[in-house]
Design an enzyme around this catalytic site. Structure first.
Site, mmCIF file in Angstrom:
data_model
loop_
_atom_site.group_PDB
_atom_site.id
_atom_site.type_symbol
_atom_site.label_atom_id
_atom_site.label_comp_id
_atom_site.label_asym_id
_atom_site.label_seq_id
_atom_site.Cartn_x
_atom_site.Cartn_y
_atom_site.Cartn_z
ATOM 1 N N THR A 117 0.907 -1.090 -0.018
ATOM 2 C CA THR A 117 -0.010 0.001 -0.114
ATOM 3 C C THR A 117 0.767 1.239 0.032
ATOM 4 O O THR A 117 1.909 1.123 -0.234
ATOM 5 C CB THR A 117 -1.079 0.047 1.185
ATOM 6 O OG1 THR A 117 -1.966 1.070 1.158
ATOM 7 C CG2 THR A 117 -0.358 0.172 2.573
ATOM 8 N N LYS A 135 3.042 1.147 -3.979
ATOM 9 C CA LYS A 135 2.339 0.420 -5.158
ATOM 10 C C LYS A 135 2.916 0.780 -6.368
ATOM 11 O O LYS A 135 3.041 -0.330 -6.948
ATOM 12 C CB LYS A 135 1.001 0.818 -5.141
ATOM 13 C CG LYS A 135 0.097 0.530 -3.636
ATOM 14 C CD LYS A 135 -1.447 0.861 -4.050
ATOM 15 C CE LYS A 135 -2.189 0.801 -2.616
ATOM 16 N NZ LYS A 135 -3.762 0.946 -2.939
ATOM 17 N N GLY A 191 -2.125 8.054 -8.406
ATOM 18 C CA GLY A 191 -1.210 7.107 -8.125
ATOM 19 C C GLY A 191 -1.922 5.565 -8.227
ATOM 20 O O GLY A 191 -2.691 5.399 -9.216
ATOM 21 N N GLY A 192 -1.283 4.879 -7.536
ATOM 22 C CA GLY A 192 -1.703 3.278 -7.502
ATOM 23 C C GLY A 192 -2.908 2.901 -7.708
ATOM 24 O O GLY A 192 -3.605 2.263 -8.576
ATOM 25 N N ALA A 193 -3.459 3.553 -6.437
ATOM 26 C CA ALA A 193 -5.067 3.038 -6.368
ATOM 27 C C ALA A 193 -5.900 3.784 -7.233
ATOM 28 O O ALA A 193 -6.932 3.162 -7.997
ATOM 29 C CB ALA A 193 -5.687 3.399 -4.780
#
Length: 271
Positions: free
Chosen positions: A77, A81, A144-146
């Site tokens: 997380t 990520k 970002g990753g999410a």
């Protein structure tokens, strides 16, 4: 009751398989109780613990995981990520498309495999709360990753319009280009802090985890009839969700994404 709300004591043995949640910091993470509960329910001698690793130390730490023979894998997380991708030996097509992984599995030979479950978990969480996605217009903050994973999962789920907003415009321009290439029928636009004109508004950033954070968008422009959703799980009611509730919007909590990822994560980690 959510599976993450009923943790039990896990007895550690010499045979216990070690799982981790890789983050920095780790105080906000919510997955370990849920994963440990699943391990108990499935009769697995395994335990998940927090792994607080600063970005500067990530590469050396991940190298050490290759030789930790009792280690089976980890949830990955914030803020790792995207950085974890280049440290894996193999990543799934989903993780490659998104440019981020949120789970990591160690093979017996020490090879590390990355995958991406954020997006599907978020969309399934919406569906579980009877929030329709197909045919809807979505405003998403973050790159970002999410946020990347959610954008791809929403596109796959059939949204018709997606407006991307972020403090660093170059990042969302890259995301927009990837989405247009993969989903040419999707109307993708670069937006501002103004979320008006959308059915679903999503904060895909970490803004709201700390009391001093600015709002991720102009909350004064939220409209009744919108659904406002978070990826942040701690605090449960972020300043954005509080503002949305006061405006009369429907709110969607960050924990719903995790609830729907936990079983998928457990399967990936070999529980």
């Amino acid at each position: 009751m959510s599976i993450i709300e009923d943790p039990k004591i896990v007895e550690i043995t010499g045979r216990t398989r070690v799982l981790g949640i890789l983050a920095h910091p780790t105080e906000h993470v919510k997955a370990p109780p849920g994963i440990n509960r699943i391990a108990m329910m499935r009769g697995r001698d395994a335990v998940m613990v927090p792994l607080n690793v600063a970005p500067a130390d990530l590469e050396s730490f991940v190298a050490s995981l290759r030789v930790l023979k009792s280690f089976d894998g980890a949830i990955v997380t914030v803020p790792h990520k995207q950085a974890i991708i280049r440290l894996c030996d193999e990543v799934s097509p989903q993780a490659l498309a998104v440019g981020a992984a949120n789970v990591l599995r160690r093979k017996p030979d020490g090879r590390l495999i990355g995958d991406q479950l954020d997006g599907i978990g978020f969309v399934e969480g919406l569906g579980d709360q009877d929030i329709a996605v197909s045919g809807r217009s979505v405003y998403l903050v973050g790159a970002g990753g999410a946020a990347n994973a959610i954008a791809f999962a929403l596109a796959e789920a059939g949204i018709t319009r997606l407006t991307l907003a972020n403090r660093t415009v170059e990042k969302i321009e890259t995301l927009a280009a990837k989405l247009k290439g993969a989903y040419p029928a999707l109307d993708v636009a670069i937006g501002t802090a103004d979320p008006r004109g959308h059915d679903l508004v999503i904060n895909g950033t970490t803004l709201g985890m700390n009391a001093t954070d600015p709002l991720p968008l102009d909350a004064s422009l939220l409209e009744q009839g919108m659904t406002v959703a978070e990826v942040i799980m701690e605090p449960e009611i972020t300043p954005l969700l509080q503002a949305a509730r006061e405006t009369g919007c429907r709110i969607h909590l960050g924990r719903h994404m995790l609830d729907h990822q936990l079983q998928l994560m457990a399967n990936f980690l070999g529980l």
